[in-house]
Design an enzyme around this catalytic site. Structure first.
Site, PDB file in Angstrom:
ATOM      1  N   GLY A  22       0.836  -1.202   0.000  1.00 13.58           N
ATOM      2  CA  GLY A  22       0.000   0.000   0.000  1.00 13.58           C
ATOM      3  C   GLY A  22       0.867   1.246   0.000  1.00 13.58           C
ATOM      4  N   TYR A  58      -3.802  13.076   9.647  1.00  7.03           N
ATOM      5  CA  TYR A  58      -2.816  13.457   8.626  1.00  7.03           C
ATOM      6  C   TYR A  58      -3.216  14.770   7.945  1.00  7.03           C
ATOM      7  CZ  TYR A  58      -1.176   8.570   8.924  1.00  7.03           C
ATOM      8  OH  TYR A  58      -0.709   7.351   9.346  1.00  7.03           O
TER       9      TYR A  58
END
Length: 327
Positions: A22, A58
């Site tokens: 990923g 994030y």
């Protein structure tokens, strides 16, 4: 588990699948230019990535969601081709805050569901608008942690169709056992996202996870940035390791590709983060076209120094700080 070349996804215990490679989407919000996540996720989808690891904290999930939606709109992928992992932050552990936190992520992504939703850490912080609440003296404000109660609220989110699979991150064996032994457990954690790379191979935790049908997802699979403000620099730079470099020469690969292949071949999902175009391509294209020998795997396992890059020492006085235990 010794995975042969070519295998790109593995099954989760709930019947879903997770891609072995990923793209991590964390970028320091203070220094990462706006739009970086948007462009890099679009590029990654073009290169072949289908697994994206993000989080509310994030501060770029809106960009990641936009990139996924644009690539769906232009016909490059369908929604079901994409595997997105979101995270429940420490300030949302009280059960009544869990679903609103997930709904906030879905609203930011503008998606109907996430494929995997994980408790980012086993440590709860004081709920409120601040993600990193502190007293005036600079100490973090913790909150009572009831991991089982938080987990039950996550199970309700899965039952409501907001998430396909549930997992955890940075949990030690004791904390995993707490969930696995919870009375009335409906959905067991399918994954545990932890630091994992040739200098920190996590053999005991990996074996425990395997025995309990939990997939280990390795963050920092290439080591970490050399930012002394939060990274332990006692470990030397992983990618300069002579063994990784020499094995790479044999296969015409880089030390980074060898480090990724090592974990993938152990059945550990890897999520290297990068906002560099060449690295995104480099990491993806050539880790599925070769296999390391048994002797090479053993030699890389022997590099283990049992030293974390990411120690999170600023929270080491939290009652549920996970790294005091051996594993």
């Amino acid at each position: 588990m010794n995975l042969s070349a070519g295998i790109q996804s593995i099954p989760l215990s709930d019947g879903n699948q997770i891609p072995l490679l990923g793209l991590g989407t964390y970028g320091d919000p203070r220094t990462t230019p706006k739009g970086s996540a948007l462009e890099c996720v679009k590029l990654a989808i073009d290169v072949g990535y289908r697994h994206f690891d993000g989080a509310l904290v994030y501060f770029n999930e809106h960009e990641v969601g936009q990139a996924i939606r644009e690539k769906i709109a232009d016909g490059s992928v369908k929604r079901e081709d994409i595997f997105y992992c979101g995270k429940l932050w420490n300030t949302f552990h009280p059960p009544e805050l869990v679903r609103p936190a997930l709904e906030r992520t879905l609203k930011t992504l503008k998606l109907d569901y996430v494929d995997l939703y994980i408790m980012e850490l086993p440590m709860a912080f004081k709920p409120g608008k601040e993600f990193y609440p502190k007293y005036k003296d600079g100490k973090y404000i913790y909150h009572h942690t009831d991991l089982c109660a938080t987990w039950e609220a996550l199970e309700a989110c899965k039952d409501a169709g907001l998430v396909k699979s549930l997992g955890v991150s940075n949990f030690n064996r004791r904390q995993l056992e707490l969930l696995l032994n919870k009375p009335g457990l409906k959905h067991k954690p399918v994954s545990n996202q932890v630091e994992c790379h040739p200098y920190f191979t996590q053999p005991k935790l990996l074996e425990y996870c395997r025995q309990n049908g939990i997939v280990m997802v390795g963050f920092c699979p290439l080591g970490s940035s050399r930012d002394s403000s939060w990274v332990n620099l006692k470990s030397p730079p992983l990618l300069e390791d002579k063994l990784l470099v020499s094995i790479g020469r044999k296969y015409n690969k880089s030390s980074a590709q060898v480090a990724l292949r090592f974990n993938v071949q152990r059945g550990v999902v890897v999520i290297p983060k990068s906002f560099t175009r060449e690295r995104i391509k480099h990491n993806f294209q050539v880790i599925f076209d070769f296999s390391l020998t048994e002797d090479e795997m053993k030699a890389i396992e022997a590099l283990n120094k049992n030293v974390r890059f990411v120690e999170l020492l600023m929270w080491s006085d939290h009652p549920e700080y996970p790294f005091h235990d051996e594993y």
